[in-house]
Design an enzyme around this catalytic site. Structure first.
Site, PDB file in Angstrom:
ATOM      1  NE  ARG A  10      20.174 -24.077  19.807  1.00 13.73           N
ATOM      2  CZ  ARG A  10      18.899 -24.383  20.063  1.00 13.73           C
ATOM      3  NH1 ARG A  10      18.297 -23.891  21.128  1.00 13.73           N
ATOM      4  NH2 ARG A  10      18.233 -25.189  19.267  1.00 13.73           N
ATOM      5  CE  LYS A  80      12.534 -22.592  27.625  1.00 17.82           C
ATOM      6  NZ  LYS A  80      12.848 -23.756  26.797  1.00 17.82           N
ATOM      7  CG  ASP A  81      17.791 -24.226  26.265  1.00 13.59           C
ATOM      8  OD1 ASP A  81      16.789 -24.835  26.696  1.00 13.59           O
ATOM      9  OD2 ASP A  81      17.809 -23.662  25.149  1.00 13.59           O
ATOM     10  CB  THR A 124       4.762 -30.335  25.101  1.00 18.33           C
ATOM     11  OG1 THR A 124       5.881 -29.743  25.785  1.00 18.33           O
ATOM     12  CG2 THR A 124       4.315 -31.569  25.868  1.00 18.33           C
ATOM     13  NE  ARG A 128       8.682 -26.706  32.527  1.00 19.46           N
ATOM     14  CZ  ARG A 128       7.774 -25.946  31.922  1.00 19.46           C
ATOM     15  NH1 ARG A 128       6.635 -25.660  32.528  1.00 19.46           N
ATOM     16  NH2 ARG A 128       7.992 -25.476  30.707  1.00 19.46           N
ATOM     17  NE  ARG A 129       6.613 -25.557  27.920  1.00 15.48           N
ATOM     18  CZ  ARG A 129       7.513 -25.109  27.055  1.00 15.48           C
ATOM     19  NH1 ARG A 129       7.879 -25.858  26.015  1.00 15.48           N
ATOM     20  NH2 ARG A 129       8.067 -23.922  27.211  1.00 15.48           N
ATOM     21  NE  ARG A 146      14.177 -31.850  19.791  1.00 18.33           N
ATOM     22  CZ  ARG A 146      15.411 -32.168  19.423  1.00 18.33           C
ATOM     23  NH1 ARG A 146      15.828 -33.430  19.453  1.00 18.33           N
ATOM     24  NH2 ARG A 146      16.250 -31.251  19.015  1.00 18.33           N
ATOM     25  CB  VAL A 149       8.882 -21.432  17.333  1.00 25.64           C
ATOM     26  CG1 VAL A 149       7.503 -20.778  17.382  1.00 25.64           C
ATOM     27  CG2 VAL A 149       9.552 -21.364  18.705  1.00 25.64           C
ATOM     28  CB  THR A 151       8.936 -27.297  12.969  1.00 22.10           C
ATOM     29  OG1 THR A 151       9.919 -26.889  12.015  1.00 22.10           O
ATOM     30  CG2 THR A 151       8.613 -28.768  12.753  1.00 22.10           C
ATOM     31  NE  ARG A 152       9.175 -27.760  19.465  1.00 12.98           N
ATOM     32  CZ  ARG A 152       9.568 -28.248  20.618  1.00 12.98           C
ATOM     33  NH1 ARG A 152       8.748 -28.220  21.658  1.00 12.98           N
ATOM     34  NH2 ARG A 152      10.763 -28.747  20.782  1.00 12.98           N
ATOM     35  CB  CYS A 254      17.701 -28.584  31.852  1.00 16.09           C
ATOM     36  SG  CYS A 254      19.159 -27.792  32.546  1.00 16.09           S
TER      37      CYS A 254
END
Length: 323
Positions: A10, A80-81, A124, A128-129, A146, A149, A151-152, A254
């Site tokens: 990606r 995890k994806d 988040t 799950r989190r 969304r 990293v 951007t968050r 997932c």
């Protein structure tokens, strides 16, 4: 196989960084050159929450198509994806040694989870989190976000990232991200607390990468095939196999509010899992272990723990196709 291996990734900074790490290791081991092939996935284009756009599989399909279409020879995924179902004609040839599995809180003013004031806004994109945050601190306001990293991080008050969404800079008190991704991007200075798995159990496969290729290329005796075999870490493969077997038996996407972590100590493989009500008002946690594990035992461990969770009412907490 040519002497130059085409490795699909990606285009995000994190994906390119982790793919480059894998590419350099395989190239050095196999005595080959490599080139990165950037593939744009649906998850990079579509907006909205992960659940709304189809779960984390949207980050994988285009890479798998590129492999099958012979536009690249290897694809590197965040495990995890990766959906639990295998793609016909493809094989995960290597699981590199796993890194930090924990989630990380990146908060303003160096605050920990316990120190955040009531009403603090924590972002988040992971159900799950979010569920485990709400369970640990029901007085917080959990915000769905969304973006990559940077951007968050840019949304946390006092943290400045180069990429900021218009009108959404410094509007949060903290965000929760994977420690592994922050480490790979050399952004660990933003971490104010590494969350103990007793508080926040990670996603199945978190901290792990998957190196996928065409099935024939994994066993053709080439330098690349040998390099991938040598790059595979047995302890990681056993652990993530157990975690993903649990996810597969639950038939949960997932993006479901499920955490799982397997640890290998000596000849004992232990698997712990949690299924959460999305609002965090109830968590169901359980664990099992097996001795002298091999791949069959690891798969069986995940399936048995899933059955245990289902018997205890996991399907009443969140939609599970396997219940």
């Amino acid at each position: 196989m040519t002497s130059t291996v085409r490795i699909g990734t990606r285009g995000s900074a994190l994906a390119v960084t982790q793919t480059t790490t894998v590419a350099e290791a395989l190239a050095a081991a196999g005595g080959v050159d490599y080139e990165l092939v950037r593939i744009k996935t649906e998850g990079d284009i579509l907006k909205g929450s992960l659940a709304q756009i189809g779960g984390t599989g949207v980050f994988v399909a285009a890479l798998r198509e590129a492999l099958l279409d012979d536009r690249c020879d290897v694809a590197v995924h965040s495990l995890k994806d990766l959906p639990t179902g295998m793609a016909e004609g493809l094989r995960i040839a290597a699981y590199p040694a796993r890194v930090d599995v924990r989630d990380a809180l990146c908060a303003r003013d160096g605050l920990t989870l316990a120190e955040l004031p009531a009403g603090a806004k924590v972002g988040t994109g992971s159900p799950r989190r979010a569920a485990q945050l709400r369970a640990a601190r029901p007085d917080l306001e959990v915000i769905d976000i969304r973006g990559n990293v940077e951007t968050r991080l840019g949304r946390v008050r006092g943290m400045h990232g180069p990429e900021v969404i218009e009108g959404k800079k410094g509007d949060l008190d903290g965000v929760v991200l994977a420690a592994a991704g922050l480490s790979r991007l050399d952004r660990t200075e933003t971490i104010t607390e590494l969350l103990d798995p007793a508080v926040m159990l990670p996603a199945p496969g978190q901290g792990s990468l998957a190196v996928e290729c065409r099935t024939a290329d994994a066993t053709d005796g080439s330098a690349l095939a040998k390099a991938m075999q040598d790059y595979d870490d047995e302890a990681t493969r056993l652990s993530v196999t157990a975690e993903r077997a649990l996810l597969a038996r639950l038939e949960a996407g997932c993006s479901a509010p499920i955490g799982a972590l397997a640890t290998l100590a000596g000849d004992v493989l232990r698997l712990e899992a949690v299924v959460c009500r999305p609002d965090g008002t109830r968590l169901l946690r359980s664990s099992l272990e097996t001795n002298s594990p091999d791949m069959e035992a690891a798969t069986g461990l995940g399936a048995r723990l899933a059955e245990d969770l289902l018997a205890k009412g996991a399907g009443e907490l969140t939609p599970l196709a396997g219940s």
